[in-house]
Write a protein that holds these residues in place. Structure first.
Motif, mmCIF file in Angstrom:
data_model
loop_
_atom_site.group_PDB
_atom_site.id
_atom_site.type_symbol
_atom_site.label_atom_id
_atom_site.label_comp_id
_atom_site.label_asym_id
_atom_site.label_seq_id
_atom_site.Cartn_x
_atom_site.Cartn_y
_atom_site.Cartn_z
ATOM 1 N N GLY A 169 -19.777 77.980 125.458
ATOM 2 C CA GLY A 169 -18.539 78.332 127.241
ATOM 3 C C GLY A 169 -18.574 78.975 128.208
ATOM 4 O O GLY A 169 -18.144 78.762 129.346
ATOM 5 N N ILE A 170 -19.333 80.305 127.594
ATOM 6 C CA ILE A 170 -19.001 80.897 128.563
ATOM 7 C C ILE A 170 -20.744 82.010 128.537
ATOM 8 O O ILE A 170 -21.643 82.327 128.261
ATOM 9 C CB ILE A 170 -18.866 82.154 128.075
ATOM 10 C CG1 ILE A 170 -17.406 82.032 127.745
ATOM 11 C CG2 ILE A 170 -18.487 82.991 128.838
ATOM 12 C CD1 ILE A 170 -15.743 82.656 127.405
ATOM 13 N N LYS A 171 -21.062 82.185 130.124
ATOM 14 C CA LYS A 171 -22.171 82.361 130.408
ATOM 15 C C LYS A 171 -22.635 84.138 130.579
ATOM 16 O O LYS A 171 -21.322 84.268 131.665
ATOM 17 C CB LYS A 171 -23.321 81.378 131.000
ATOM 18 C CG LYS A 171 -23.550 80.007 131.089
ATOM 19 C CD LYS A 171 -24.392 79.810 132.469
ATOM 20 C CE LYS A 171 -24.665 77.863 132.044
ATOM 21 N NZ LYS A 171 -25.154 77.083 133.050
ATOM 22 N N VAL A 172 -23.353 84.634 130.525
ATOM 23 C CA VAL A 172 -23.186 86.403 130.981
ATOM 24 C C VAL A 172 -24.462 86.875 131.724
ATOM 25 O O VAL A 172 -25.600 86.315 131.218
ATOM 26 C CB VAL A 172 -23.494 87.269 129.440
ATOM 27 C CG1 VAL A 172 -23.581 88.473 130.041
ATOM 28 C CG2 VAL A 172 -22.485 86.778 127.843
ATOM 29 N N TRP A 173 -23.624 87.382 132.747
ATOM 30 C CA TRP A 173 -24.820 88.158 134.171
ATOM 31 C C TRP A 173 -24.421 88.974 134.250
ATOM 32 O O TRP A 173 -23.664 89.490 133.952
ATOM 33 C CB TRP A 173 -24.555 87.230 135.486
ATOM 34 C CG TRP A 173 -24.600 85.534 135.437
ATOM 35 C CD1 TRP A 173 -23.186 84.986 134.816
ATOM 36 C CD2 TRP A 173 -24.986 84.503 135.044
ATOM 37 N NE1 TRP A 173 -23.816 83.673 135.163
ATOM 38 C CE2 TRP A 173 -25.302 83.540 134.984
ATOM 39 C CE3 TRP A 173 -27.142 84.900 135.723
ATOM 40 C CZ2 TRP A 173 -25.794 82.089 135.284
ATOM 41 C CZ3 TRP A 173 -27.459 83.522 135.401
ATOM 42 C CH2 TRP A 173 -27.497 82.472 135.114
ATOM 43 N N GLU A 174 -25.859 89.932 134.099
ATOM 44 C CA GLU A 174 -25.429 91.222 134.024
ATOM 45 C C GLU A 174 -25.665 91.991 135.043
ATOM 46 O O GLU A 174 -27.309 91.187 135.783
ATOM 47 C CB GLU A 174 -26.117 91.933 132.722
ATOM 48 C CG GLU A 174 -25.866 91.552 131.236
ATOM 49 C CD GLU A 174 -26.744 92.188 130.304
ATOM 50 O OE1 GLU A 174 -26.796 93.849 130.178
ATOM 51 O OE2 GLU A 174 -27.053 92.184 129.418
ATOM 52 N N ASP B 196 -19.061 83.750 133.109
ATOM 53 C CA ASP B 196 -19.140 82.878 133.774
ATOM 54 C C ASP B 196 -18.573 81.208 133.002
ATOM 55 O O ASP B 196 -19.824 81.222 131.871
ATOM 56 C CB ASP B 196 -20.570 82.396 134.110
ATOM 57 C CG ASP B 196 -20.124 81.421 135.388
ATOM 58 O OD1 ASP B 196 -19.214 80.442 135.474
ATOM 59 O OD2 ASP B 196 -20.949 81.354 136.404
ATOM 60 N N VAL B 197 -17.480 81.318 133.427
ATOM 61 C CA VAL B 197 -16.545 80.076 132.239
ATOM 62 C C VAL B 197 -16.979 78.385 132.830
ATOM 63 O O VAL B 197 -16.996 78.369 133.858
ATOM 64 C CB VAL B 197 -15.324 80.034 131.846
ATOM 65 C CG1 VAL B 197 -14.598 79.137 131.127
ATOM 66 C CG2 VAL B 197 -15.146 81.382 131.709
ATOM 67 N N SER B 198 -18.281 78.281 131.718
ATOM 68 C CA SER B 198 -18.915 76.888 132.088
ATOM 69 C C SER B 198 -18.293 75.460 131.474
ATOM 70 O O SER B 198 -18.522 74.527 131.956
ATOM 71 C CB SER B 198 -20.618 76.947 131.569
ATOM 72 O OG SER B 198 -21.330 77.131 130.028
#
Length: 785
Positions: free
Chosen positions: A41-46, A56-58
């Motif tokens: 449920g959470i995407k990680v952008w570095e 990012d809470v998808s």
């Protein structure tokens, strides 16, 4: 224990959509990170260049109430940082307003009273706005065509502390949130038992910064057993953290200090590094005690009122009060000293008065001790004497501004923000729209921390004070007016140059007036440990001043602090400070809320007209010493010293010729603070409201077999309180803090008759590492494994 972080990491509070994480807040060297992974449920952008991560809470629906951000390092090590699902909901607020209006905005505790970006939209006379907001109580007002008004259709109001009222918005929490509770009740060998009330979905348990695997926690009915990992035996101090949660709510977090892998069972095991045990005493240095008359140099001008000139209080005076036992006997273990840096030798004229820098907040030399306060040798001696008695010393540090003659500005005007804005208006006192650039006065230039040279110079100076005098931390002035870039740079330097090298925790607490969401932004592993909780103070003040104000107003504020900052937060709960009228002046009925406190302080001698004021102050002191957070005693409040607004609230401290009421107040303050020092329940315990009505409240704190049940009666008449105690609190007989107020306990039913304006604490102190401390059911539970 991981070498990649210092101490235990603070949890990350997720937003509804995106959350920016500064990795350097947590990780000592971000170049050692090999990978990051977040839950479903959470995407990680570095952004590796700036060491940022965007979470990012998808899909909010699949996110657990509590989870972790897992970080792996190139050396094979790893850590877990707790993630808390956003508690915010979308709340539709609407109000009907007669007539035509060009604009309607809303401002309150939920947006730090800044109406910008909070415009309501009209349809048929009904003005509406969607708010992203957490459950709780919020004071607010409407701004209608530029005019601030209360909500004309909301009958619920709250005193604003300045003779007026705000409307009160209540966003109720779900029943699940209210009913979920977890309490540590027992330990033996390497096992910890937690009692759980309510239905939970799961638990996350960490030792230091590592999630314990499933085989080290066992959930059986309403009991959770946690097995302390063997590697904890290698560490002098480490911590177990436990988060019990259901689908949409979380119980209060549990924090258990360990010593060599065993649960800390005696407050005598705590050291100067255990910041949760702090009790802070705020000393306004010039007004405290004159220990060296040779450095007395008041500004020689007959037009300067005595209240605005130097009085002679100094560092040597603090040392003397440490040595003669006054400070240790008071029960405090941390001294917050007002700024000791060099201030102007002259004065400033404003508001028909001549002001000097006796208070220390006008730095003319940011690296030098003001000779009127003492010498380097005297500072070293004071810190040494404090440390020898296990007392910390934190220094008030002024970073936001300097005095106009300070070489930092005088030789480089470009280092300050602009005094005049592009529209020609003066940038003074623009607290919200020019929050990071506003000047406090025309002789106090605000430094521009967007200039790298200024940022490095001021953080280096701050760190040098800690290193030179072996200080234990800072109280930071005007926190919200300084960019987070400054706070992150300073804390990073303190970690690398002091904490890691000397293996000691420092404590940083900031002064921030605003809503809890703003305060949250300054509290994490890379910024500050806590902020002063003015939100709780204002509720404390109103609750104990006025019989008609229900205790629920105060307990709601306490629970909101717990929800925002955790059950083991390091927020400062104050009796008062140097910027507000003394509480007892109101409680003693010689100062009214609708009076101008500063004007009254200048034009008459404010006293304690009604001795009841002392009893009300004692109730406030007992309360801040027994709720979660750090008690902060403003010098003079221990004796009930009166005072109006600034500068009347900064009268010289009195140690002699105290009247009977002041002696009683001092005795009560000493008693309750010394009791807190010895009560692990009040330092690491949970917070549970057992009973509350308008004028009485009963709450408990429990840490294993150490329990404190606090009963407060703020009514002017005797009151009999009857309530049912939780079963886990009824295992043992209670001792009484106040021997003359007895109680009866039949089964779980507590009955106690409280005199007017009184308090009582029922308590137990039992070693829970012995099997005899447990019920048979708990002994059986230990054998389940």
């Amino acid at each position: 224990m991981s070498k990649h972080v210092f101490h235990i990491t603070t949890p990350i509070q997720l937003n509804i959509s995106q959350t920016i994480v500064h990795l350097e807040d947590y990780i000592l060297d971000c170049d050692t990170i090999s990978s990051l992974s977040a839950p479903d449920g959470i995407k990680v952008w570095e952004n590796k260049k700036e060491n940022l991560v965007i979470l990012d809470v998808s899909d909010n629906s699949v996110i657990h109430t509590v989870d972790v951000l897992h970080i792996d390092f190139t050396d094979g090590d790893s850590i877990d940082i707790p993630l808390f699902k956003s508690k915010k909901i979308l709340y539709s607020y609407s109000v009907f307003l007669d007539g035509f209006h060009n604009s309607v905005n809303i401002a309150g505790d939920f947006n730090s009273w800044n109406p910008q970006g909070y415009s309501l939209h009209a349809e048929n006379g009904v003005w509406t706005i969607e708010l992203e907001i957490e459950p709780g109580n919020y004071a607010y007002q409407l701004i209608v065509d530029g005019n601030w008004i209360t909500d004309p259709h909301n009958k619920y109001t709250i005193d604003n502390g300045y003779g007026g009222y705000n409307s009160l918005l209540n966003i109720p929490a779900s029943d699940n949130t209210k009913n979920l509770h977890a309490t540590p009740i027992g330990c033996i060998d390497s096992n910890i038992i937690v009692h759980i009330d309510g239905d939970i979905s799961d638990t996350i348990v960490l030792w230091q910064n590592t999630v314990l695997p499933l085989h080290q926690k066992l959930l059986y009915g309403n009991r959770l057993m946690i097995t302390i990992p063997p590697e904890a035996k290698k560490e002098k101090r480490s911590f177990i953290r436990c988060y019990c949660y259901s689908e949409n709510s979380m119980a209060q977090d549990i924090l258990v200090p360990l010593e060599k892998g065993k649960v800390v069972q005696d407050a005598k095991q705590l050291t100067i590094n255990d910041k949760e045990a702090q009790i802070i005493y705020f000393i306004l240095l010039d007004r405290f005690y004159n220990g060296n008359t040779k450095n007395d140099k008041p500004i020689s001008d007959s037009d300067i009122h005595a209240k605005l000139n130097f009085h002679g209080g100094d560092i040597a005076g603090v040392t003397q009060k440490i040595k003669d036992g006054y400070i240790p006997l008071l029960g405090v273990n941390t001294l917050w000293i007002s700024p000791i840096i060099k201030n102007p030798d002259g004065y400033v004229e404003k508001n028909e008065h001549k002001y000097t820098g006796y208070h220390g907040y006008w730095p003319v030399d940011s690296e030098k001790i003001d000779e009127r306060f003492g010498t380097e040798q005297e500072m070293h001696e004071m810190v040494s004497e404090a440390h020898s008695r296990n007392i910390s010393v934190i220094l008030d540090y002024v970073a936001n501004h300097v005095y106009k003659d300070n070489p930092i500005y005088a030789d480089h005007h470009e280092r300050a923000t602009d005094l005049f804005l592009p529209d020609g208006s003066m940038n003074i006192g623009r607290w919200e729209d020019q929050r990071y650039t506003t000047w406090f006065d025309d002789f106090l230039p605000t430094l521009d921390f967007d200039i790298p040279e200024v940022l490095e110079m001021m953080t280096d100076i701050a760190a040098s004070w800690i290193k030179k005098y072996h200080l234990d931390g800072f109280r930071h002035d005007a926190t919200k007016h300084i960019s987070s870039k400054f706070w992150r740079t300073l804390t990073k330097k303190l970690k690398h140059e002091v904490m890691l090298k000397e293996s000691r925790r420092l404590f940083q607490i900031g002064e921030t007036f605003g809503g809890r969401e703003m305060l949250q932004s300054y509290i994490n592993s890379g910024i500050h440990d806590g902020q002063f909780s003015f939100n709780v103070y204002y509720e404390l003040r109103n609750t104990f001043l006025y019989e008609e104000v229900p205790f629920s107003s105060l307990t709601t504020a306490i629970l909101q602090d717990i929800q925002s900052f955790g059950a083991h937060n390091l927020m400062g709960n104050i009796t008062g400070n140097h910027d507000m009228p003394r509480f007892i002046s109101y409680a003693g009925e010689d100062l009214l809320m609708n009076q101008n406190a500063e004007h009254e302080g200048w034009n008459r001698h404010i006293t304690v007209e009604n001795p009841v004021g002392y009893q009300k102050l004692q109730l406030l002191t007992v309360c801040i010493a027994t709720i979660p957070g750090i008690p902060v005693i403003y010098y003079g409040d221990e004796i009930g010293m009166a005072g109006g607004g600034d500068p009347d609230n900064r009268r010289p401290m009195r140690f002699e010729k105290l009247n009977e009421h002041e002696l009683k107040n001092l005795s009560v303050t000493r008693k309750i603070l010394q009791f807190r020092n010895h009560s692990l329940a009040l330092i690491y315990g949970d917070f549970f409201i057992i009973h509350e009505d308008v004028q009485q409240v009963v709450y408990s704190r429990t840490y294993f077999c150490s329990t404190a049940i606090i009963i407060l009666n703020k009514a002017s008449v005797e009151a009999t309180v009857s309530c049912k105690l939780p079963k886990i609190l009824c295992k043992n007989d209670f001792s009484l803090l106040e021997e003359d107020i007895s109680y009866s306990l039949s089964s779980q039913n507590l009955t106690i008759t409280m005199p007017p304006y009184s308090y009582q604490i029922l308590y137990t102190q039992i070693d829970c590492s012995k099997p005899s401390a447990f019920h048979n059911s708990d002994k059986t539970f230990f054998n389940l494994r």
